[in-house]
Design an enzyme around this catalytic site. Structure first.
Site, short mmCIF file in Angstrom:
data_model
loop_
_atom_site.label_atom_id
_atom_site.label_comp_id
_atom_site.label_asym_id
_atom_site.label_seq_id
_atom_site.Cartn_x
_atom_site.Cartn_y
_atom_site.Cartn_z
N HIS A 149 0.89 -1.17 0.00
CA HIS A 149 0.00 0.00 0.00
C HIS A 149 0.92 1.21 0.00
O HIS A 149 2.00 1.18 0.61
CB HIS A 149 -0.82 0.12 1.29
CG HIS A 149 -1.78 -1.00 1.55
ND1 HIS A 149 -1.42 -2.13 2.20
CD2 HIS A 149 -3.11 -1.11 1.30
CE1 HIS A 149 -2.47 -2.93 2.33
NE2 HIS A 149 -3.52 -2.33 1.79
N ASP A 152 2.18 2.00 3.40
CA ASP A 152 3.10 1.07 4.08
C ASP A 152 4.53 1.50 3.83
O ASP A 152 5.39 1.34 4.69
CB ASP A 152 3.07 -0.37 3.51
CG ASP A 152 1.71 -0.96 3.39
OD1 ASP A 152 0.85 -0.61 4.19
OD2 ASP A 152 1.53 -1.80 2.48
C1 XLS Z 1 -7.54 -6.49 4.33
C2 XLS Z 1 -7.11 -6.73 2.95
C3 XLS Z 1 -5.96 -5.85 2.49
C4 XLS Z 1 -5.84 -5.90 1.00
C5 XLS Z 1 -5.06 -4.78 0.42
O1 XLS Z 1 -8.24 -7.27 4.94
O2 XLS Z 1 -6.80 -8.08 2.79
O3 XLS Z 1 -4.78 -6.23 3.12
O4 XLS Z 1 -5.27 -7.10 0.57
O5 XLS Z 1 -5.60 -3.55 0.73
#
Ligand code: XLS
Ligand code: NI
Ligand code: NI
Length: 486
Positions: A149, A152
């Protein structure tokens, strides 16, 4: 001075010995007579000294009998299965958020993970050092991809422009590390759920300014994903959903969500980003009613708003189970529509009711995933992303390796088992036989649209009753599947 790696195998007994510092030439020659050098890659003194995982060498395939916890028993990246290497089949990715940002915090206490490289700040400098950590991990693990993300990898600033500058600074280093290691970006995504501005959602917020901010954020994240050669881009509707219909205009919110996706498609075309767009369904958490509930809801949404040509699905195991489905069901449902694009590999806990995002270790689960994936001839450009986190109790850096090695091995074994089942035609034979009444006679006439209600009535009036049913043989088939799962 250059030392040729820091891992040696003792010739006498094959024991693996680590040397954590560079060696001078005399010592190197002496060691070479007694040890086999494992990595032939030159490692400079600086790189050895900067190692964040000094006790871990490149993880290698040692075969099913290996008891080395830092080796693969099944994932042999070059091994050919159904005409493709395991590496090409599985396209493993490590996720940045859990693996490099997760500290193990939960609602009852703060994070307690030991991460010696963290300095406790959310600075750009720290973000850059973390990129070095991430790529050393990726390289040693041998995962060909990673996912992130925007938030992140780089910290938010005081304004959108400062945030974008922070991101650019880190993206430069990500690019450099991608080039150095050959690791690629499976997908990028924008975090449209953590910042308090997204309290009512992003594209579905009641506040039009928040929609605009989210659009600006996704625009930038698309540019960055393109810059890094990302082969997909994911939309997970973090807070796109609602908790109370008394204050929610359902129709308006869904129309806005579709508008947002159309705008993303327009911008993707404009900048020439060729990666696949993916939507990740999830039924609950954080909101009570998430709009992208499951594969069926997403397919229906894409159809209603004319978006099926531009999106596929990224299916996650723990989201499937929260929706009351199995992962195999969700994969098969997306796949039958030609819309299975990628997977987020993890698992839930049968005894807990939330998204625990554990590493997958269940061979039935991975075999079932691989049966569907092989059935549609692979996932590329998608892949198998470990959207999974180590347990809070597993707080040492080495646990990150154990977790990923286990997940990769579980999928590699699932791949081998699924391929063996397919080679023997076990399930395809069962299904073919079970539906054989549709291959000729009245079944074929219905499928080819030759028979209407009137013909079907006269057929049945003449016959008197339907042909007798045959057993589904569920238990027998499960026993047969068990023969392969060993
Ligand atoms: C959250 C989601 C997230 C997505 C990406 O539950 O799995 O991590 O994979 O935004
Ligand atoms: Ni999840
Ligand atoms: Ni996910």
């Amino acid at each position: 001075m250059i030392a040729y790696g820091n891992v040696f195998k003792r010739k006498a007994d094959n024991a693996v010995v680590l040397f954590q510092s560079s060696l001078d030439t005399g010592l190197f020659l002496f060691l070479s007579s007694k040890f086999t050098i494992i990595p032939a890659i030159p490692v400079s003194r600086r790189e050895v000294a900067m190692s964040f995982f000094p006790d871990v060498a490149k993880i290698r395939y040692e075969g099913p009998d290996s008891k080395n916890p830092l080796a693969f028993r099944h994932y042999n990246e070059a091994e050919i299965v159904e005409g493709k290497s395991m590496k090409e089949h599985l396209r493993f990715a490590v996720c940045y958020w859990h693996t490099f940002r997760g500290m193990g915090g939960d609602p009852f206490g703060p994070g307690c993970a030991v991460r010696p490289w963290e300095d406790g700040t959310d600075s750009v400098e720290m973000a850059i050092r973390r990129v070095r950590v991430a790529f050393e991990f990726l390289e040693k693990l041998g995962a060909p991809f990673y996912c992130f993300h925007d938030r992140d990898v780089a910290p938010e600033g005081k304004s959108l422009s400062e945030t974008n500058r922070n991101l650019d600074a880190v993206v430069k280093v990500l690019k450099e590390e991608q080039q150095r290691t050959g690791v690629k970006l499976l997908w990028g995504t924008a975090n449209l759920f953590s910042n308090p501005r997204y309290v009512h959602g992003a594209a579905t917020s009641c506040n039009a300014d928040v929609f605009a901010y989210a659009a600006a954020q996704v625009k930038k994240c698309l540019e960055v994903t393109k810059e890094l050669g990302g082969v997909n881009y994911v939309f997970w509707g973090g807070r796109e959903g609602y908790t109370n219909l008394y204050n929610t205009d359902l129709k308006r919110e869904l129309d806005h969500l579709a508008r947002f996706f159309h705008l993303a498609v327009e911008y993707k075309k404009k900048i020439g980003f060729t990666g696949q767009f993916l939507i990740e369904p999830k039924p609950k958490e954080p909101t009570t009613h998430q709009y992208d509930f499951d594969a069926a809801a997403v397919v229906a949404f894409l159809r209603s708003y004319g978006l099926t040509d531009h999106f596929k699905l990224n299916i996650e195991t723990n989201h499937a189970t929260l929706a009351g489905h199995t992962m195999m069901h969700e994969l098969a449902y997306a796949s039958m529509h030609g819309l299975l694009g990628s997977i987020d590999a993890n698992r839930g806990d049968l005894l807990l009711g939330w998204d625990t995002d554990q590493f997958p270790t269940d061979i039935y689960l991975t075999t079932q995933c691989m049966l569907v994936i092989l059935g549609q001839n692979g996932l590329a450009p998608g892949g198998v992303n470990f959207d999974a986190k180590v347990r809070r109790e597993s707080f040492e850096p080495i646990d990150l390796f154990h977790a990923h090695i286990g997940g990769m091995d579980a999928f590699a074994l699932g791949l081998k088992i699924a391929a063996r089942m397919r080679a023997d035609g076990v399930l395809s034979g069962v299904i073919k036989e079970r539906y054989s009444s549709w291959d000729s006679g009245i079944g074929a006439e219905i499928e080819s649209r030759k028979a209407g209600f009137e013909q079907l009535e006269s057929y049945m009036l003449q016959k008197g009753d339907a042909a007798r049913n045959v057993s589904g043989r569920q238990e027998l088939i499960e026993n047969i599947v068990n023969r392969y799962i060993q």
